[in-house]
Design a protein around this motif. Structure first.
Motif, PDB file in Angstrom:
ATOM      1  N   GLN A  15       0.831  -1.203   0.000  1.00  0.00           N
ATOM      2  CA  GLN A  15       0.000   0.000   0.000  1.00  0.00           C
ATOM      3  C   GLN A  15       0.866   1.254   0.000  1.00  0.00           C
ATOM      4  OE1 GLN A  15      -2.686   0.329   3.298  1.00  0.00           O
ATOM      5  NE2 GLN A  15      -3.443   2.345   2.686  1.00  0.00           N
ATOM      6  N   LYS A  16       0.619   2.144  -0.964  1.00  0.00           N
ATOM      7  CA  LYS A  16       1.373   3.390  -1.055  1.00  0.00           C
ATOM      8  C   LYS A  16       0.696   4.445  -0.195  1.00  0.00           C
ATOM      9  CE  LYS A  16       3.412   4.569  -4.911  1.00  0.00           C
ATOM     10  NZ  LYS A  16       3.664   5.066  -6.287  1.00  0.00           N
ATOM     11  N   ALA A  17       1.321   4.805   0.927  1.00  0.00           N
ATOM     12  CA  ALA A  17       0.747   5.797   1.835  1.00  0.00           C
ATOM     13  C   ALA A  17       1.040   7.218   1.368  1.00  0.00           C
ATOM     14  CB  ALA A  17       1.292   5.590   3.255  1.00  0.00           C
ATOM     15  N   LEU A  18       2.228   7.432   0.783  1.00  0.00           N
ATOM     16  CA  LEU A  18       2.602   8.736   0.237  1.00  0.00           C
ATOM     17  C   LEU A  18       3.164   8.535  -1.166  1.00  0.00           C
ATOM     18  CD1 LEU A  18       4.443  10.325   3.318  1.00  0.00           C
ATOM     19  CD2 LEU A  18       2.115  10.819   2.547  1.00  0.00           C
ATOM     20  N   ASN A  19       2.751   9.394  -2.077  1.00  0.00           N
ATOM     21  CA  ASN A  19       3.137   9.226  -3.478  1.00  0.00           C
ATOM     22  C   ASN A  19       3.807  10.502  -3.997  1.00  0.00           C
ATOM     23  OD1 ASN A  19       3.395   8.495  -6.140  1.00  0.00           O
ATOM     24  ND2 ASN A  19       1.205   8.369  -6.565  1.00  0.00           N
ATOM     25  N   LYS A  20       5.131  10.555  -3.907  1.00  0.00           N
ATOM     26  CA  LYS A  20       5.924  11.673  -4.431  1.00  0.00           C
ATOM     27  C   LYS A  20       5.418  13.023  -3.928  1.00  0.00           C
ATOM     28  CE  LYS A  20       7.279   9.126  -8.573  1.00  0.00           C
ATOM     29  NZ  LYS A  20       7.269   9.079 -10.057  1.00  0.00           N
ATOM     30  N   VAL A  21       5.321  13.147  -2.617  1.00  0.00           N
ATOM     31  CA  VAL A  21       4.827  14.364  -1.980  1.00  0.00           C
ATOM     32  C   VAL A  21       5.920  15.437  -1.974  1.00  0.00           C
ATOM     33  CG1 VAL A  21       4.092  15.345   0.232  1.00  0.00           C
ATOM     34  CG2 VAL A  21       3.123  13.176  -0.559  1.00  0.00           C
ATOM     35  N   SER A  22       5.551  16.647  -2.381  1.00  0.00           N
ATOM     36  CA  SER A  22       6.506  17.760  -2.404  1.00  0.00           C
ATOM     37  C   SER A  22       5.835  19.055  -1.954  1.00  0.00           C
ATOM     38  CB  SER A  22       7.066  17.973  -3.819  1.00  0.00           C
ATOM     39  OG  SER A  22       7.771  16.837  -4.268  1.00  0.00           O
ATOM     40  N   PHE A  23       6.501  19.819  -1.105  1.00  0.00           N
ATOM     41  CA  PHE A  23       6.084  21.170  -0.721  1.00  0.00           C
ATOM     42  C   PHE A  23       7.177  21.788   0.138  1.00  0.00           C
ATOM     43  CE2 PHE A  23       4.404  18.374   2.590  1.00  0.00           C
ATOM     44  CZ  PHE A  23       4.816  19.008   3.758  1.00  0.00           C
ATOM     45  N   SER A  24       7.099  23.106   0.321  1.00  0.00           N
ATOM     46  CA  SER A  24       8.038  23.816   1.188  1.00  0.00           C
ATOM     47  C   SER A  24       7.261  24.786   2.071  1.00  0.00           C
ATOM     48  CB  SER A  24       9.073  24.585   0.369  1.00  0.00           C
ATOM     49  OG  SER A  24       9.909  23.700  -0.357  1.00  0.00           O
ATOM     50  N   ILE A  25       7.781  25.019   3.284  1.00  0.00           N
ATOM     51  CA  ILE A  25       7.154  25.942   4.225  1.00  0.00           C
ATOM     52  C   ILE A  25       8.221  26.914   4.719  1.00  0.00           C
ATOM     53  CG2 ILE A  25       5.959  26.165   6.440  1.00  0.00           C
ATOM     54  CD1 ILE A  25       4.829  23.365   6.002  1.00  0.00           C
ATOM     55  N   GLN A  26       7.906  28.202   4.607  1.00  0.00           N
ATOM     56  CA  GLN A  26       8.852  29.237   5.014  1.00  0.00           C
ATOM     57  C   GLN A  26       8.808  29.462   6.524  1.00  0.00           C
ATOM     58  OE1 GLN A  26      10.908  30.632   2.841  1.00  0.00           O
ATOM     59  NE2 GLN A  26       9.988  29.763   0.990  1.00  0.00           N
ATOM     60  N   LYS A  27       9.874  30.023   7.042  1.00  0.00           N
ATOM     61  CA  LYS A  27       9.960  30.355   8.467  1.00  0.00           C
ATOM     62  C   LYS A  27       8.811  31.285   8.856  1.00  0.00           C
ATOM     63  CE  LYS A  27      12.989  32.591  11.877  1.00  0.00           C
ATOM     64  NZ  LYS A  27      12.765  31.597  12.934  1.00  0.00           N
ATOM     65  N   GLY A  28       8.133  30.956   9.962  1.00  0.00           N
ATOM     66  CA  GLY A  28       7.072  31.794  10.494  1.00  0.00           C
ATOM     67  C   GLY A  28       5.687  31.510   9.942  1.00  0.00           C
ATOM     68  N   GLU A  29       5.582  30.643   8.948  1.00  0.00           N
ATOM     69  CA  GLU A  29       4.271  30.304   8.398  1.00  0.00           C
ATOM     70  C   GLU A  29       3.516  29.353   9.330  1.00  0.00           C
ATOM     71  OE1 GLU A  29       3.388  30.032   3.865  1.00  0.00           O
ATOM     72  OE2 GLU A  29       5.303  29.025   4.165  1.00  0.00           O
ATOM     73  N   ILE A  30       2.192  29.481   9.360  1.00  0.00           N
ATOM     74  CA  ILE A  30       1.329  28.500  10.012  1.00  0.00           C
ATOM     75  C   ILE A  30       0.550  27.818   8.903  1.00  0.00           C
ATOM     76  CG2 ILE A  30      -0.489  28.086  11.702  1.00  0.00           C
ATOM     77  CD1 ILE A  30       0.273  30.634  13.115  1.00  0.00           C
ATOM     78  N   VAL A  31       0.855  26.559   8.654  1.00  0.00           N
ATOM     79  CA  VAL A  31       0.304  25.846   7.507  1.00  0.00           C
ATOM     80  C   VAL A  31      -0.540  24.668   7.979  1.00  0.00           C
ATOM     81  CG1 VAL A  31       0.856  24.545   5.407  1.00  0.00           C
ATOM     82  CG2 VAL A  31       2.234  26.537   6.048  1.00  0.00           C
ATOM     83  N   GLY A  32      -1.759  24.597   7.451  1.00  0.00           N
ATOM     84  CA  GLY A  32      -2.642  23.478   7.754  1.00  0.00           C
ATOM     85  C   GLY A  32      -2.437  22.358   6.757  1.00  0.00           C
ATOM     86  N   PHE A  33      -2.353  21.137   7.268  1.00  0.00           N
ATOM     87  CA  PHE A  33      -2.204  19.952   6.422  1.00  0.00           C
ATOM     88  C   PHE A  33      -3.519  19.199   6.525  1.00  0.00           C
ATOM     89  CE2 PHE A  33       0.342  15.837   5.646  1.00  0.00           C
ATOM     90  CZ  PHE A  33       0.364  16.050   4.282  1.00  0.00           C
ATOM     91  N   ALA A 194      -9.402  28.963  10.981  1.00  0.00           N
ATOM     92  CA  ALA A 194      -9.263  29.752  12.210  1.00  0.00           C
ATOM     93  C   ALA A 194      -7.807  30.041  12.572  1.00  0.00           C
ATOM     94  CB  ALA A 194      -9.940  29.021  13.369  1.00  0.00           C
ATOM     95  N   VAL A 195      -6.896  29.174  12.167  1.00  0.00           N
ATOM     96  CA  VAL A 195      -5.527  29.240  12.682  1.00  0.00           C
ATOM     97  C   VAL A 195      -4.478  29.542  11.612  1.00  0.00           C
ATOM     98  CG1 VAL A 195      -3.704  27.883  13.820  1.00  0.00           C
ATOM     99  CG2 VAL A 195      -6.077  27.649  14.576  1.00  0.00           C
ATOM    100  N   CYS A 196      -4.674  29.046  10.394  1.00  0.00           N
ATOM    101  CA  CYS A 196      -3.570  28.959   9.434  1.00  0.00           C
ATOM    102  C   CYS A 196      -3.527  30.098   8.413  1.00  0.00           C
ATOM    103  CB  CYS A 196      -3.642  27.628   8.689  1.00  0.00           C
ATOM    104  SG  CYS A 196      -3.558  26.190   9.792  1.00  0.00           S
ATOM    105  N   ASP A 197      -2.333  30.278   7.828  1.00  0.00           N
ATOM    106  CA  ASP A 197      -2.116  31.220   6.740  1.00  0.00           C
ATOM    107  C   ASP A 197      -2.297  30.546   5.389  1.00  0.00           C
ATOM    108  OD1 ASP A 197      -1.096  33.124   8.702  1.00  0.00           O
ATOM    109  OD2 ASP A 197       0.745  31.943   8.688  1.00  0.00           O
ATOM    110  N   ARG A 198      -2.116  29.243   5.380  1.00  0.00           N
ATOM    111  CA  ARG A 198      -2.040  28.493   4.126  1.00  0.00           C
ATOM    112  C   ARG A 198      -2.522  27.081   4.373  1.00  0.00           C
ATOM    113  NH1 ARG A 198       3.903  27.115   2.308  1.00  0.00           N
ATOM    114  NH2 ARG A 198       3.541  25.363   0.890  1.00  0.00           N
ATOM    115  N   VAL A 199      -3.031  26.427   3.332  1.00  0.00           N
ATOM    116  CA  VAL A 199      -3.500  25.055   3.474  1.00  0.00           C
ATOM    117  C   VAL A 199      -2.896  24.182   2.381  1.00  0.00           C
ATOM    118  CG1 VAL A 199      -5.597  25.518   2.119  1.00  0.00           C
ATOM    119  CG2 VAL A 199      -5.529  23.537   3.656  1.00  0.00           C
ATOM    120  N   ILE A 200      -2.457  23.000   2.787  1.00  0.00           N
ATOM    121  CA  ILE A 200      -2.028  21.958   1.850  1.00  0.00           C
ATOM    122  C   ILE A 200      -3.007  20.802   2.025  1.00  0.00           C
ATOM    123  CG2 ILE A 200      -0.207  20.318   1.247  1.00  0.00           C
ATOM    124  CD1 ILE A 200       1.815  22.353   2.390  1.00  0.00           C
ATOM    125  N   ILE A 201      -3.617  20.371   0.925  1.00  0.00           N
ATOM    126  CA  ILE A 201      -4.595  19.277   0.989  1.00  0.00           C
ATOM    127  C   ILE A 201      -3.986  18.029   0.375  1.00  0.00           C
ATOM    128  CG2 ILE A 201      -6.901  18.488   0.313  1.00  0.00           C
ATOM    129  CD1 ILE A 201      -7.787  21.393   0.186  1.00  0.00           C
TER     130      ILE A 201
END
Length: 303
Positions: A15-33, A194-201
């Motif tokens: 079972q493939k749980a993650l498939n070539k996942v890519s992203f970057s988060i800058q210092k100080g960001e609040i990012v929702g996953f 309510a909390v984040c600056d950015r969202v990754i789905i």
């Protein structure tokens, strides 16, 4: 770059749980996953903390590879797992002192962290005496004792009642004001808004969206559901201002998508009147994060 993930894949057996996942988060960001249960959120969290190995790709915290120097990584991050592991027989202050020794940091800031996390009234109690909300506060306090650059929070509000949920959200926002990078895993849309600056789905192990919430709000589309008393040709609907698309939902019902935040129900009503139609139903909703999430993950909702 506080967090950098490039082409990361992970299998559990076949079972493939993650498939070539890519992203970057800058210092100080609040990012929702954000993602449905089983989408791969916790797996990626565990990879970033060095708890789980991965097949291929790169994962870095503050430009340090999680596969090269795990000790340095653990100094850089604070981690609150989904199932918050606590020694419930210990007192709150005792537990925090214990964690300070593990991290080999001074105990001098424990009182400040107790105050920051709102634990002052409970600091002399055993953890087993605390509510779920205060136990989460203890976990958050322990995760920031060593002043990490990055906070990784896996479902931090699971199981909380509405009041506790709001309190923990506010606490996370306050911690974020100190300039820490926060990567927050959840399956609750309101949490991200309510909390984040950015969202990754993520869905089925793949990143399906990466959006700045401010841009998402500015580009909200409006959806109007209307049911007439008679069928009308789709081309006639194009007379309605700002109409982006029209979809027949069966019978005399239509879903109309507009590229404006202005309430378009009066325009739809006027169109019906001018066309000699009656409106049997006329409802509006905003195409926001919740509808985006539903569109991108609906196929896995029953899996």
């Amino acid at each position: 770059m506080s967090i950098h993930v490039e082409g990361v894949s992970k299998y559990y057996g076949k079972q493939k749980a993650l498939n070539k996942v890519s992203f970057s988060i800058q210092k100080g960001e609040i990012v929702g996953f954000l993602g449905p249960n089983g989408a791969g959120k916790s797996t990626l969290m565990k990879i970033l903390t060095g708890y789980l190995p991965f097949i291929n790709g790169k994962a870095k915290i503050s430009d340090i590879s999680v596969t090269n120097d795990l000790h340095k990584i653990q100094q850089k991050i604070g981690y609150l797992p989904e199932h918050n592991p606590l020694y419930t027989e210990m007192f709150v202050r005792e537990y925090l002192k214990f964690n300070a020794k593990i991290h080999k940091v001074s105990e001098d800031n424990i009182e400040e962290i107790i105050k920051l996390t709102g634990l002052s009234p409970e600091a002399n109690k055993k953890i087993e005496q605390l509510s779920k909300g205060f136990r989460q506060r203890v976990g958050l306090a322990a995760s920031i004792l060593h002043d990490p650059e990055v906070l990784i929070l896996d479902e931090p509000t699971t199981g909380l009642d509405p009041n506790q949920l709001i309190e923990i959200r506010n606490l996370i926002k306050n911690i974020g004001k100190s300039g820490k990078t926060i990567f927050l895993s959840t399956h609750i849309m309101q949490e991200v808004e309510a909390v984040c600056d950015r969202v990754i789905i993520i869905n089925k192990g793949k990143i399906v969206a990466d959006k700045n919430l401010k841009d998402l709000r500015n580009n909200e589309e409006q959806v109007v559901f209307v049911e007439f008393d008679f069928r009308i040709e789709d081309v006639a609907l194009q007379k309605i201002p700002h109409l982006k698309s029209a979809k027949n939902m069966g019978g005399f019902a239509y879903e109309l998508v507009f590229d404006t935040q202005k309430d378009m129900r009066p325009a739809v009503f006027d169109f019906a009147h001018d066309s000699g139609l009656k409106t049997l139903q006329l409802n509006q909703k905003t195409k926001n994060l919740e509808s985006l999430f539903t569109e991108l993950t609906a196929s896995s909702s029953n899996s």
